[in-house]
Write a protein that holds these residues in place. Sequence first.
Motif, PDB file in Angstrom:
ATOM      1  N   VAL A 127      24.622   1.348 -50.562  1.00  0.00           N
ATOM      2  CA  VAL A 127      23.929   2.006 -51.670  1.00  0.00           C
ATOM      3  C   VAL A 127      22.973   3.051 -51.101  1.00  0.00           C
ATOM      4  N   LEU A 128      22.274   2.644 -50.046  1.00  0.00           N
ATOM      5  CA  LEU A 128      21.409   3.545 -49.302  1.00  0.00           C
ATOM      6  C   LEU A 128      22.106   3.987 -48.025  1.00  0.00           C
ATOM      7  N   ASP A 129      21.807   5.211 -47.597  1.00  0.00           N
ATOM      8  CA  ASP A 129      22.377   5.740 -46.356  1.00  0.00           C
ATOM      9  C   ASP A 129      21.362   5.862 -45.237  1.00  0.00           C
ATOM     10  N   GLY A 130      20.069   5.910 -45.611  1.00  0.00           N
ATOM     11  CA  GLY A 130      19.064   6.147 -44.592  1.00  0.00           C
ATOM     12  C   GLY A 130      17.774   5.402 -44.843  1.00  0.00           C
ATOM     13  N   VAL A 131      16.944   5.375 -43.789  1.00  0.00           N
ATOM     14  CA  VAL A 131      15.615   4.773 -43.853  1.00  0.00           C
ATOM     15  C   VAL A 131      14.615   5.799 -43.318  1.00  0.00           C
ATOM     16  N   ALA A 132      13.603   6.098 -44.121  1.00  0.00           N
ATOM     17  CA  ALA A 132      12.514   6.960 -43.680  1.00  0.00           C
ATOM     18  C   ALA A 132      11.354   6.062 -43.257  1.00  0.00           C
ATOM     19  N   VAL A 133      10.978   6.160 -42.002  1.00  0.00           N
ATOM     20  CA  VAL A 133       9.910   5.321 -41.452  1.00  0.00           C
ATOM     21  C   VAL A 133       8.644   6.166 -41.374  1.00  0.00           C
ATOM     22  N   THR A 134       7.614   5.728 -42.097  1.00  0.00           N
ATOM     23  CA  THR A 134       6.390   6.513 -42.175  1.00  0.00           C
ATOM     24  C   THR A 134       5.188   5.582 -42.098  1.00  0.00           C
ATOM     25  N   GLY A 135       3.991   6.104 -42.380  1.00  0.00           N
ATOM     26  CA  GLY A 135       2.800   5.281 -42.252  1.00  0.00           C
ATOM     27  C   GLY A 135       1.708   5.709 -43.189  1.00  0.00           C
ATOM     28  N   MET A 138       4.586  -5.890 -35.390  1.00  0.00           N
ATOM     29  CA  MET A 138       4.815  -4.782 -36.318  1.00  0.00           C
ATOM     30  C   MET A 138       4.171  -5.087 -37.661  1.00  0.00           C
ATOM     31  N   GLN A 139       3.426  -4.144 -38.182  1.00  0.00           N
ATOM     32  CA  GLN A 139       2.783  -4.310 -39.477  1.00  0.00           C
ATOM     33  C   GLN A 139       3.469  -3.398 -40.495  1.00  0.00           C
ATOM     34  N   ILE A 140       4.312  -3.995 -41.325  1.00  0.00           N
ATOM     35  CA  ILE A 140       5.040  -3.255 -42.355  1.00  0.00           C
ATOM     36  C   ILE A 140       4.413  -3.594 -43.698  1.00  0.00           C
ATOM     37  N   SER A 141       3.788  -2.601 -44.315  1.00  0.00           N
ATOM     38  CA  SER A 141       3.034  -2.841 -45.540  1.00  0.00           C
ATOM     39  C   SER A 141       3.910  -2.883 -46.780  1.00  0.00           C
ATOM     40  N   GLY A 142       5.031  -2.175 -46.748  1.00  0.00           N
ATOM     41  CA  GLY A 142       5.868  -2.160 -47.938  1.00  0.00           C
ATOM     42  C   GLY A 142       7.073  -1.272 -47.783  1.00  0.00           C
ATOM     43  N   ILE A 143       7.937  -1.325 -48.790  1.00  0.00           N
ATOM     44  CA  ILE A 143       9.145  -0.505 -48.825  1.00  0.00           C
ATOM     45  C   ILE A 143       9.275   0.122 -50.211  1.00  0.00           C
ATOM     46  N   GLN A 144       9.433   1.432 -50.241  1.00  0.00           N
ATOM     47  CA  GLN A 144       9.832   2.111 -51.471  1.00  0.00           C
ATOM     48  C   GLN A 144      11.349   2.055 -51.511  1.00  0.00           C
ATOM     49  N   LYS A 145      11.893   1.423 -52.531  1.00  0.00           N
ATOM     50  CA  LYS A 145      13.299   1.039 -52.504  1.00  0.00           C
ATOM     51  C   LYS A 145      14.274   2.199 -52.627  1.00  0.00           C
ATOM     52  N   LEU A 146      13.811   3.329 -53.139  1.00  0.00           N
ATOM     53  CA  LEU A 146      14.702   4.486 -53.281  1.00  0.00           C
ATOM     54  C   LEU A 146      13.899   5.769 -53.216  1.00  0.00           C
ATOM     55  N   THR A 147      14.342   6.709 -52.406  1.00  0.00           N
ATOM     56  CA  THR A 147      13.754   8.039 -52.363  1.00  0.00           C
ATOM     57  C   THR A 147      14.849   9.070 -52.145  1.00  0.00           C
ATOM     58  N   LEU A 148      14.755  10.168 -52.870  1.00  0.00           N
ATOM     59  CA  LEU A 148      15.642  11.311 -52.669  1.00  0.00           C
ATOM     60  C   LEU A 148      14.887  12.464 -52.023  1.00  0.00           C
ATOM     61  N   LEU A 149      13.600  12.224 -51.704  1.00  0.00           N
ATOM     62  CA  LEU A 149      12.739  13.283 -51.180  1.00  0.00           C
ATOM     63  C   LEU A 149      12.331  13.073 -49.724  1.00  0.00           C
ATOM     64  N   ASP A 150      12.084  11.831 -49.332  1.00  0.00           N
ATOM     65  CA  ASP A 150      11.506  11.569 -48.013  1.00  0.00           C
ATOM     66  C   ASP A 150      12.472  11.821 -46.863  1.00  0.00           C
ATOM     67  N   TYR A 151      13.780  11.782 -47.148  1.00  0.00           N
ATOM     68  CA  TYR A 151      14.787  12.043 -46.118  1.00  0.00           C
ATOM     69  C   TYR A 151      15.741  13.082 -46.691  1.00  0.00           C
ATOM     70  N   PRO A 152      15.524  14.351 -46.403  1.00  0.00           N
ATOM     71  CA  PRO A 152      16.298  15.427 -47.031  1.00  0.00           C
ATOM     72  C   PRO A 152      17.813  15.220 -46.912  1.00  0.00           C
ATOM     73  N   GLY A 153      18.485  15.312 -48.067  1.00  0.00           N
ATOM     74  CA  GLY A 153      19.937  15.214 -48.090  1.00  0.00           C
ATOM     75  C   GLY A 153      20.486  13.816 -47.957  1.00  0.00           C
ATOM     76  N   THR A 154      19.612  12.822 -48.023  1.00  0.00           N
ATOM     77  CA  THR A 154      20.034  11.444 -47.791  1.00  0.00           C
ATOM     78  C   THR A 154      19.432  10.524 -48.846  1.00  0.00           C
TER      79      THR A 154
END
Length: 232
Positions: free
Chosen positions: A65-73, A1-17
């Motif tokens: 603190v976080l409720d969800g993870v948005a997995v993207t590329g 698995m190639q994981i380039s990075g993590i944005q530590k907080l988003t209110l947009l990428d996972y609606p309502g989460t």
Amino acid sequence: MQISGIQKLTLLDYPGTVACTMFTSGCNFRCPFCHNALLVLPDRIEDSFLTEDEVMGFLKKRFGVLDGVAVTGGEPLIHADMPQLLEKIKAIGYKIKLDTNGSNPKLLREIVEAGLVDRVAMDIKNSPAAYGETIGISDFDITKVEESKNLLLQGKVEYEFRTTVVKGIHTRESLVEAAKWIQGANEYYLQQFKDSGDLILPEGLGAYDKEEMTELCDAVRRYVPSAQIRGV
């Protein structure tokens, strides 16, 4: 698995989460308007990736603190070991949203049927007739994308379809044909194109303004009444 990075907080990428966004490297499409060229083009992908231990450590520390993870590329489903990673994230207790271009229906079905994702966001790049040109692969066979689209339309998992609308690539006619192709969709978003400064082929591309986006959305609502504009 190639994981380039993590944005530590988003209110947009996972609606309502309240979520973080995890970026995987690599993609099998070459959309000229792609805003993540550093994650897509082989000659620009850096070979320094986060380890799985680093990712899991962060997620365990932030749970509650976080409720969800948005997995993207990139495209997450070019990675055959994605189900194993999602299973570990699920075991911590997170909700998961997966972004995909729909080109790997077999792996998408496996993940959905195993209950490893709570929401899927699938790109509808353009009308079927314009798909190859839109994704930068002239002889592209749309069959697998069609299979993924039909899988999501069955409603086995919460989903959205979305199209990034680019002046120079998308027209009113092509968007109407795309909407016809996904009739019955619960959610469809026309996203305003943004030039990130890191596009694959930026020449000749531009954004429709808010009024134009509204008119385009009105046109596709004849076939997908739920259609909305996003990002304007």
